[in-house]
Design a protein around this motif. Structure first.
Motif, PDB file in Angstrom:
ATOM      1  N   LEU A  38       0.811  -1.223   0.000  1.00  0.00           N
ATOM      2  CA  LEU A  38       0.000   0.000   0.000  1.00  0.00           C
ATOM      3  C   LEU A  38       0.842   1.269   0.000  1.00  0.00           C
ATOM      4  O   LEU A  38       0.366   2.321  -0.438  1.00  0.00           O
ATOM      5  CB  LEU A  38      -0.940   0.006   1.215  1.00  0.00           C
ATOM      6  N   PHE A  39       2.060   1.191   0.503  1.00  0.00           N
ATOM      7  CA  PHE A  39       2.879   2.412   0.590  1.00  0.00           C
ATOM      8  C   PHE A  39       4.351   2.048   0.479  1.00  0.00           C
ATOM      9  O   PHE A  39       4.747   0.887   0.604  1.00  0.00           O
ATOM     10  CB  PHE A  39       2.610   3.146   1.914  1.00  0.00           C
ATOM     11  N   ARG A  40       5.141   3.083   0.254  1.00  0.00           N
ATOM     12  CA  ARG A  40       6.595   2.979   0.238  1.00  0.00           C
ATOM     13  C   ARG A  40       7.169   4.006   1.224  1.00  0.00           C
ATOM     14  O   ARG A  40       6.461   4.914   1.680  1.00  0.00           O
ATOM     15  CB  ARG A  40       7.150   3.252  -1.165  1.00  0.00           C
ATOM     16  N   ILE A  41       8.439   3.863   1.506  1.00  0.00           N
ATOM     17  CA  ILE A  41       9.077   4.818   2.426  1.00  0.00           C
ATOM     18  C   ILE A  41       9.107   6.212   1.808  1.00  0.00           C
ATOM     19  O   ILE A  41       9.012   7.227   2.516  1.00  0.00           O
ATOM     20  CB  ILE A  41      10.495   4.337   2.790  1.00  0.00           C
ATOM     21  N   LYS A  42       9.194   6.294   0.483  1.00  0.00           N
ATOM     22  CA  LYS A  42       9.166   7.603  -0.183  1.00  0.00           C
ATOM     23  C   LYS A  42       7.830   8.303   0.041  1.00  0.00           C
ATOM     24  O   LYS A  42       7.772   9.536   0.181  1.00  0.00           O
ATOM     25  CB  LYS A  42       9.424   7.425  -1.675  1.00  0.00           C
ATOM     26  N   ASP A  43       6.735   7.528   0.105  1.00  0.00           N
ATOM     27  CA  ASP A  43       5.432   8.118   0.386  1.00  0.00           C
ATOM     28  C   ASP A  43       5.394   8.726   1.788  1.00  0.00           C
ATOM     29  O   ASP A  43       4.815   9.805   1.990  1.00  0.00           O
ATOM     30  CB  ASP A  43       4.333   7.074   0.242  1.00  0.00           C
ATOM     31  N   LEU A  44       6.022   8.052   2.740  1.00  0.00           N
ATOM     32  CA  LEU A  44       6.098   8.606   4.092  1.00  0.00           C
ATOM     33  C   LEU A  44       6.932   9.873   4.127  1.00  0.00           C
ATOM     34  O   LEU A  44       6.600  10.837   4.832  1.00  0.00           O
ATOM     35  CB  LEU A  44       6.678   7.555   5.052  1.00  0.00           C
ATOM     36  N   ALA A  85       0.220  14.257   6.389  1.00  0.00           N
ATOM     37  CA  ALA A  85       0.498  13.021   7.111  1.00  0.00           C
ATOM     38  C   ALA A  85      -0.793  12.366   7.593  1.00  0.00           C
ATOM     39  O   ALA A  85      -0.978  11.146   7.449  1.00  0.00           O
ATOM     40  CB  ALA A  85       1.417  13.305   8.297  1.00  0.00           C
ATOM     41  N   VAL A  86      -1.714  13.153   8.141  1.00  0.00           N
ATOM     42  CA  VAL A  86      -2.977  12.607   8.632  1.00  0.00           C
ATOM     43  C   VAL A  86      -3.798  12.044   7.470  1.00  0.00           C
ATOM     44  O   VAL A  86      -4.443  10.999   7.588  1.00  0.00           O
ATOM     45  CB  VAL A  86      -3.758  13.671   9.409  1.00  0.00           C
ATOM     46  N   GLN A  87      -3.767  12.719   6.329  1.00  0.00           N
ATOM     47  CA  GLN A  87      -4.492  12.222   5.159  1.00  0.00           C
ATOM     48  C   GLN A  87      -3.925  10.888   4.688  1.00  0.00           C
ATOM     49  O   GLN A  87      -4.683   9.977   4.312  1.00  0.00           O
ATOM     50  CB  GLN A  87      -4.404  13.257   4.032  1.00  0.00           C
ATOM     51  N   LEU A  88      -2.605  10.744   4.723  1.00  0.00           N
ATOM     52  CA  LEU A  88      -1.989   9.471   4.328  1.00  0.00           C
ATOM     53  C   LEU A  88      -2.363   8.356   5.301  1.00  0.00           C
ATOM     54  O   LEU A  88      -2.686   7.233   4.876  1.00  0.00           O
ATOM     55  CB  LEU A  88      -0.471   9.626   4.266  1.00  0.00           C
ATOM     56  N   TYR A  89      -2.332   8.645   6.603  1.00  0.00           N
ATOM     57  CA  TYR A  89      -2.738   7.636   7.581  1.00  0.00           C
ATOM     58  C   TYR A  89      -4.173   7.179   7.341  1.00  0.00           C
ATOM     59  O   TYR A  89      -4.469   5.971   7.339  1.00  0.00           O
ATOM     60  CB  TYR A  89      -2.619   8.209   9.002  1.00  0.00           C
ATOM     61  N   CYS A  90      -5.067   8.135   7.142  1.00  0.00           N
ATOM     62  CA  CYS A  90      -6.483   7.788   6.938  1.00  0.00           C
ATOM     63  C   CYS A  90      -6.679   6.945   5.681  1.00  0.00           C
ATOM     64  O   CYS A  90      -7.446   5.972   5.683  1.00  0.00           O
ATOM     65  CB  CYS A  90      -7.319   9.068   6.865  1.00  0.00           C
ATOM     66  N   ASN A  91      -5.976   7.302   4.622  1.00  0.00           N
ATOM     67  CA  ASN A  91      -6.102   6.535   3.373  1.00  0.00           C
ATOM     68  C   ASN A  91      -5.582   5.105   3.547  1.00  0.00           C
ATOM     69  O   ASN A  91      -6.189   4.139   3.047  1.00  0.00           O
ATOM     70  CB  ASN A  91      -5.352   7.237   2.250  1.00  0.00           C
ATOM     71  N   LEU A  92      -4.472   4.949   4.265  1.00  0.00           N
ATOM     72  CA  LEU A  92      -3.894   3.615   4.450  1.00  0.00           C
ATOM     73  C   LEU A  92      -4.798   2.737   5.300  1.00  0.00           C
ATOM     74  O   LEU A  92      -5.033   1.564   4.968  1.00  0.00           O
ATOM     75  CB  LEU A  92      -2.508   3.738   5.091  1.00  0.00           C
ATOM     76  N   PHE A  93      -5.316   3.284   6.395  1.00  0.00           N
ATOM     77  CA  PHE A  93      -6.198   2.481   7.241  1.00  0.00           C
ATOM     78  C   PHE A  93      -7.520   2.176   6.534  1.00  0.00           C
ATOM     79  O   PHE A  93      -8.084   1.087   6.698  1.00  0.00           O
ATOM     80  CB  PHE A  93      -6.456   3.205   8.563  1.00  0.00           C
ATOM     81  N   ARG A  94      -7.998   3.113   5.746  1.00  0.00           N
ATOM     82  CA  ARG A  94      -9.217   2.848   4.977  1.00  0.00           C
ATOM     83  C   ARG A  94      -8.992   1.716   3.976  1.00  0.00           C
ATOM     84  O   ARG A  94      -9.820   0.799   3.858  1.00  0.00           O
ATOM     85  CB  ARG A  94      -9.624   4.124   4.245  1.00  0.00           C
ATOM     86  N   ALA A 145       8.049   2.513   9.067  1.00  0.00           N
ATOM     87  CA  ALA A 145       7.430   1.688   8.024  1.00  0.00           C
ATOM     88  C   ALA A 145       7.117   0.282   8.544  1.00  0.00           C
ATOM     89  O   ALA A 145       6.044  -0.272   8.278  1.00  0.00           O
ATOM     90  CB  ALA A 145       8.348   1.611   6.806  1.00  0.00           C
ATOM     91  N   GLU A 146       8.043  -0.315   9.297  1.00  0.00           N
ATOM     92  CA  GLU A 146       7.800  -1.663   9.837  1.00  0.00           C
ATOM     93  C   GLU A 146       6.610  -1.675  10.796  1.00  0.00           C
ATOM     94  O   GLU A 146       5.741  -2.557  10.724  1.00  0.00           O
ATOM     95  CB  GLU A 146       9.053  -2.151  10.564  1.00  0.00           C
ATOM     96  N   MET A 147       6.552  -0.699  11.684  1.00  0.00           N
ATOM     97  CA  MET A 147       5.468  -0.665  12.667  1.00  0.00           C
ATOM     98  C   MET A 147       4.133  -0.300  12.004  1.00  0.00           C
ATOM     99  O   MET A 147       3.068  -0.784  12.422  1.00  0.00           O
ATOM    100  CB  MET A 147       5.813   0.328  13.777  1.00  0.00           C
ATOM    101  N   LEU A 148       4.172   0.495  10.962  1.00  0.00           N
ATOM    102  CA  LEU A 148       2.945   0.823  10.248  1.00  0.00           C
ATOM    103  C   LEU A 148       2.414  -0.393   9.489  1.00  0.00           C
ATOM    104  O   LEU A 148       1.193  -0.614   9.426  1.00  0.00           O
ATOM    105  CB  LEU A 148       3.209   1.983   9.286  1.00  0.00           C
ATOM    106  N   GLN A 149       3.287  -1.199   8.936  1.00  0.00           N
ATOM    107  CA  GLN A 149       2.856  -2.420   8.249  1.00  0.00           C
ATOM    108  C   GLN A 149       2.196  -3.403   9.222  1.00  0.00           C
ATOM    109  O   GLN A 149       1.164  -4.004   8.903  1.00  0.00           O
ATOM    110  CB  GLN A 149       4.059  -3.077   7.571  1.00  0.00           C
ATOM    111  N   ASP A 150       2.771  -3.540  10.411  1.00  0.00           N
ATOM    112  CA  ASP A 150       2.156  -4.424  11.409  1.00  0.00           C
ATOM    113  C   ASP A 150       0.775  -3.913  11.823  1.00  0.00           C
ATOM    114  O   ASP A 150      -0.171  -4.698  11.990  1.00  0.00           O
ATOM    115  CB  ASP A 150       3.059  -4.526  12.635  1.00  0.00           C
ATOM    116  N   ALA A 151       0.648  -2.607  11.979  1.00  0.00           N
ATOM    117  CA  ALA A 151      -0.642  -2.037  12.373  1.00  0.00           C
ATOM    118  C   ALA A 151      -1.680  -2.215  11.275  1.00  0.00           C
ATOM    119  O   ALA A 151      -2.846  -2.551  11.548  1.00  0.00           O
ATOM    120  CB  ALA A 151      -0.461  -0.555  12.712  1.00  0.00           C
TER     121      ALA A 151
END
Length: 338
Positions: A147-153, A314-323, A191-197
């Protein structure tokens, strides 16, 4: 003294000899006869002959040949296992399509099911055979790592933290360094902790759990509520009531079901204090996912994600990833093969 010895049998004397010599020769003849008689007797069955074998020394060529044989046997075993997995998947896929066509009378659904060839479904890799197995046995069953890359972060400015003097001691392991007086997060760990979440979120959605988005920042209220609405879940982006989790039956005048997962887009309130939902969720044993900034405490969060929680990007990216993770989990559920 003159005498002659025969080639076979005991010695025979001729001529005259002393008595002592004759006695000695008779004794020798008797001993020879006894030894020959013992050697001709059959051995008892209890007597076993011990045979000492010399150790066989193998050459390098022989060792290589044996290794090649073992590798070929392993390959054959893996090929047989993959064939059985493909046959099972083919049978389960055909059964699922027949069930959907029999239950649903829609002609378009039957046409789509018929257009998918079972042979094409069988020609897949071994890593994709997870469709017919338990999703808990695979580290990334839903594909959230794509869903994402480190460059996106980095583009969303998630690596920006607060000033140097506001660092919480528990956040030191997630800090890469400082730049111009501001702390910088280590995006590899983020990135690792976000993937686990995200993986945990997809599993909760796959099992039909209730997911609650929580935020108390007025700037991100609409973003959080829209993400929850698109995912088909719930959001609480207003002022938090102290009794929502701990005393929900009296607040809502009835038996209520608490959420199975709480996603905190920020663990702090506008007064820069810890959000009340963090403590309440920990009291009620509700798992939490929290975006933890450099001035926050991650100890009570089940899946902390170190990163910036103030930037709108950043908040928009988090919301999109969790969605997207929630939708991936829900999309897998109706395609489950029983």
């Amino acid at each position: 003294m003159e005498y002659e010895a025969a080639v076979k049998g005991p010695l025979k004397l001729k001529g005259t000899a002393n008595k002592d010599i004759q006695k000695k020769l008779k004794k020798k003849n008797k001993e020879k006869v006894k030894n020959e008689g013992e050697s001709s007797k059959p051995k008892e069955p209890n007597e076993t002959q011990v045979s000492y074998k010399q150790p066989v020394v193998k050459t390098k060529a022989q060792l290589k040949f044996e290794q090649m044989k073992e590798e070929q046997q392993k390959k054959r075993i893996l090929e047989k296992a993959s064939k059985t997995h493909k046959q099972r998947f083919k049978w389960n896929a055909a059964r699922y399509f027949t069930q959907t066509c029999s239950i649903n009378s829609d002609a378009s659904l039957c046409q789509n099911a018929a257009s998918l060839k079972v042979d094409q479904l069988a020609d897949i890799k071994e890593s994709e055979l997870k469709e017919i197995s338990d999703p808990l046995k695979f580290p990334d069953y839903f594909g959230v790592r794509k869903l994402f890359r480190i460059k996106d972060l980095f583009d969303a400015r998630i690596h920006y933290g607060h000033k140097d003097g506001t660092l919480d001691p528990n956040m030191k392991p997630y800090i890469f360094g400082s730049r111009l007086g501001h702390l910088i997060f280590d995006l590899d760990k983020t990135a690792e902790m976000l993937q686990d979440a995200l993986n945990f979120t997809a599993h909760i959605a796959y099992r039909g759990g209730i997911i609650l988005f929580v935020s108390h920042c007025p700037q991100h209220t609409l973003t959080v509520e829209n993400a929850a609405k698109q995912a088909g879940e719930y959001a609480h982006a207003r002022e938090w009531d102290f009794h929502i989790f701990t005393n929900s039956e009296k607040v809502y005048n009835g038996v209520t079901r608490l959420p199975d997962l709480v996603i905190l887009l920020s663990t702090l309130n506008p007064q820069m204090q810890e959000h009340t939902a963090v403590k309440d969720a920990a009291k009620m044993c509700i798992p939490t996912i929290g975006i933890v900034d450099s001035n926050s405490n991650p100890n009570l969060i089940t899946y902390p994600i170190p990163g910036n929680d103030d930037s709108p990007a950043a908040v928009q990216l988090y919301c999109n990833l969790f969605r997207d993770a929630i939708l991936l989990g829900k999309s897998k559920k109706p395609m489950e093969v029983y």
